[in-house]
Design a protein around this motif. Structure first.
Motif, PDB file in Angstrom:
ATOM      1  N   ARG A 182       1.554  13.828 -10.046  1.00 56.84           N
ATOM      2  CA  ARG A 182       2.409  15.013 -10.232  1.00 56.84           C
ATOM      3  C   ARG A 182       3.083  15.041 -11.609  1.00 56.84           C
ATOM      4  O   ARG A 182       3.980  15.854 -11.850  1.00 56.84           O
ATOM      5  N   GLY A 183       2.688  14.120 -12.472  1.00 58.19           N
ATOM      6  CA  GLY A 183       3.244  14.106 -13.824  1.00 58.19           C
ATOM      7  C   GLY A 183       4.629  13.512 -13.924  1.00 58.19           C
ATOM      8  O   GLY A 183       5.347  13.754 -14.902  1.00 58.19           O
ATOM      9  N   GLY A 184       5.050  12.749 -12.897  1.00 56.74           N
ATOM     10  CA  GLY A 184       6.398  12.146 -12.896  1.00 56.74           C
ATOM     11  C   GLY A 184       6.391  10.731 -13.446  1.00 56.74           C
ATOM     12  O   GLY A 184       5.471   9.959 -13.165  1.00 56.74           O
ATOM     13  N   ARG A 185       7.412  10.387 -14.207  1.00 57.73           N
ATOM     14  CA  ARG A 185       7.538   9.031 -14.746  1.00 57.73           C
ATOM     15  C   ARG A 185       7.944   8.088 -13.618  1.00 57.73           C
ATOM     16  O   ARG A 185       8.853   8.387 -12.833  1.00 57.73           O
ATOM     17  N   VAL A 186       7.268   6.943 -13.572  1.00 59.58           N
ATOM     18  CA  VAL A 186       7.613   5.926 -12.557  1.00 59.58           C
ATOM     19  C   VAL A 186       8.664   4.995 -13.152  1.00 59.58           C
ATOM     20  O   VAL A 186       8.493   4.475 -14.249  1.00 59.58           O
ATOM     21  N   ASP A 187       9.757   4.802 -12.414  1.00 56.40           N
ATOM     22  CA  ASP A 187      10.793   3.834 -12.812  1.00 56.40           C
ATOM     23  C   ASP A 187      10.756   2.687 -11.805  1.00 56.40           C
ATOM     24  O   ASP A 187      11.074   2.895 -10.634  1.00 56.40           O
ATOM     25  N   LEU A 188      10.379   1.509 -12.258  1.00 56.08           N
ATOM     26  CA  LEU A 188      10.367   0.364 -11.332  1.00 56.08           C
ATOM     27  C   LEU A 188      11.745  -0.289 -11.326  1.00 56.08           C
ATOM     28  O   LEU A 188      12.156  -0.906 -12.311  1.00 56.08           O
ATOM     29  N   LEU A 189      12.454  -0.114 -10.220  1.00 61.54           N
ATOM     30  CA  LEU A 189      13.836  -0.601 -10.097  1.00 61.54           C
ATOM     31  C   LEU A 189      13.845  -2.038  -9.569  1.00 61.54           C
ATOM     32  O   LEU A 189      12.844  -2.504  -9.008  1.00 61.54           O
ATOM     33  N   ALA A 190      14.968  -2.724  -9.726  1.00 63.01           N
ATOM     34  CA  ALA A 190      15.081  -4.123  -9.258  1.00 63.01           C
ATOM     35  C   ALA A 190      14.940  -4.195  -7.739  1.00 63.01           C
ATOM     36  O   ALA A 190      15.485  -3.359  -7.013  1.00 63.01           O
ATOM     37  N   PHE A 242       0.837  -1.205   0.000  1.00 68.05           N
ATOM     38  CA  PHE A 242       0.000   0.000   0.000  1.00 68.05           C
ATOM     39  C   PHE A 242       0.878   1.264   0.000  1.00 68.05           C
ATOM     40  O   PHE A 242       0.618   2.211  -0.757  1.00 68.05           O
ATOM     41  N   HIS A 243       1.936   1.266   0.836  1.00 68.90           N
ATOM     42  CA  HIS A 243       2.826   2.434   0.884  1.00 68.90           C
ATOM     43  C   HIS A 243       3.478   2.674  -0.479  1.00 68.90           C
ATOM     44  O   HIS A 243       3.543   3.809  -0.956  1.00 68.90           O
ATOM     45  N   GLY A 244       3.974   1.595  -1.087  1.00 64.33           N
ATOM     46  CA  GLY A 244       4.617   1.717  -2.400  1.00 64.33           C
ATOM     47  C   GLY A 244       3.649   2.280  -3.429  1.00 64.33           C
ATOM     48  O   GLY A 244       3.987   3.177  -4.211  1.00 64.33           O
ATOM     49  N   MET A 245       2.400   1.770  -3.403  1.00 62.46           N
ATOM     50  CA  MET A 245       1.391   2.238  -4.370  1.00 62.46           C
ATOM     51  C   MET A 245       0.981   3.688  -4.100  1.00 62.46           C
ATOM     52  O   MET A 245       0.667   4.435  -5.028  1.00 62.46           O
ATOM     53  N   LYS A 246       0.982   4.058  -2.831  1.00 62.75           N
ATOM     54  CA  LYS A 246       0.625   5.455  -2.493  1.00 62.75           C
ATOM     55  C   LYS A 246       1.671   6.408  -3.094  1.00 62.75           C
ATOM     56  O   LYS A 246       1.316   7.427  -3.683  1.00 62.75           O
ATOM     57  N   PHE A 247       2.946   6.046  -2.968  1.00 58.01           N
ATOM     58  CA  PHE A 247       4.001   6.865  -3.587  1.00 58.01           C
ATOM     59  C   PHE A 247       3.873   6.836  -5.114  1.00 58.01           C
ATOM     60  O   PHE A 247       4.038   7.857  -5.782  1.00 58.01           O
ATOM     61  N   LEU A 248       3.596   5.661  -5.652  1.00 65.81           N
ATOM     62  CA  LEU A 248       3.476   5.525  -7.118  1.00 65.81           C
ATOM     63  C   LEU A 248       2.349   6.423  -7.658  1.00 65.81           C
ATOM     64  O   LEU A 248       2.547   7.191  -8.604  1.00 65.81           O
ATOM     65  N   HIS A 249       1.177   6.352  -7.022  1.00 58.37           N
ATOM     66  CA  HIS A 249       0.047   7.165  -7.493  1.00 58.37           C
ATOM     67  C   HIS A 249       0.335   8.664  -7.340  1.00 58.37           C
ATOM     68  O   HIS A 249      -0.067   9.463  -8.172  1.00 58.37           O
ATOM     69  N   TYR A 250       1.043   9.001  -6.270  1.00 61.78           N
ATOM     70  CA  TYR A 250       1.387  10.410  -6.060  1.00 61.78           C
ATOM     71  C   TYR A 250       2.288  10.903  -7.192  1.00 61.78           C
ATOM     72  O   TYR A 250       2.070  11.992  -7.746  1.00 61.78           O
ATOM     73  N   LEU A 251       3.278  10.087  -7.539  1.00 59.68           N
ATOM     74  CA  LEU A 251       4.203  10.474  -8.612  1.00 59.68           C
ATOM     75  C   LEU A 251       3.450  10.652  -9.936  1.00 59.68           C
ATOM     76  O   LEU A 251       3.673  11.625 -10.669  1.00 59.68           O
ATOM     77  N   VAL A 252       2.549   9.734 -10.227  1.00 56.13           N
ATOM     78  CA  VAL A 252       1.749   9.827 -11.459  1.00 56.13           C
ATOM     79  C   VAL A 252       0.922  11.113 -11.445  1.00 56.13           C
ATOM     80  O   VAL A 252       0.868  11.854 -12.430  1.00 56.13           O
TER      81      VAL A 252
END
Ligand code: FEO
Length: 170
Positions: free
Chosen positions: A64-72, A52-62
């Motif tokens: 704000r118009g930021g590209r999400v980079d899913l790292l290893a 949930f925390h990871g997704m909350k940050f992910l949705h926030y970035l989206v």
């Protein structure tokens, strides 16, 4: 549009939250193997919370118009010396995550990114709870020193935990 430095740091934090989810999943399987399903349940809930925390940050970035980079995501440990050792690891890990969140707050302040600063306040409060719940379990386990009877009582108690996603509007 979000500042590039902030975007990079939030992407790293998405990875850190998903690593936390993976770490707790590994701990859940350790407890399954130890015959402690209540502790495993508690760790499955931790796993859901971190996702949930990871997704909350992910949705926030989206947002704000930021590209999400899913790292290893790193491989988590699989073995611990005892239930106490696992919970001590959880507590240390949560203190580490708190330091990561505080670092994000510092950056948001430095570059005057008010929106991210506000978003991070939810995580600052969440870390207080995260550290407190881990510390409570560490204290209990230190008291009982892994003796089977009380350990099974705590296991029964932890079997009742249910993860309820916080209100998305919070
Ligand atoms: Fe997402 Fe347990 O910190």
């Amino acid at each position: 549009m979000i500042d590039e430095r902030m975007r990079t740091e939030i992407n790293k934090q998405i990875n850190a939250e998903l690593y936390s989810a993976y770490l707790y999943l590994s701990m859940a399987t350790y407890f399954e193997d130890q015959g402690l399903p209540g502790f495993a349940n508690w760790m499955y809930c931790q796993n859901q919370e971190e996702t949930f925390h990871g997704m909350k940050f992910l949705h926030y970035l989206v947002e704000r118009g930021g590209r999400v980079d899913l790292l290893a995501i790193d491989e988590p440990p699989r073995e611990w010396a005892s239930p106490l050792a696992v919970l001590e690891h959880v507590y240390e890990h949560e203190q580490h995550v708190t330091s990561l969140i505080n670092n994000l707050v510092d950056i948001a302040e430095e570059i005057k990114d008010r929106a991210t600063f506000n978003e991070l306040q939810w995580f600052v409060e969440e870390q207080v709870e995260e550290e407190a719940s881990a510390e409570t379990l560490v204290t209990k386990l230190r008291m009982i020193k892994d003796t089977p009877g009380p350990l099974l009582m705590i296991d029964n108690e932890l079997a009742t935990r249910v993860f309820t996603p916080p209100d998305a509007s919070e």
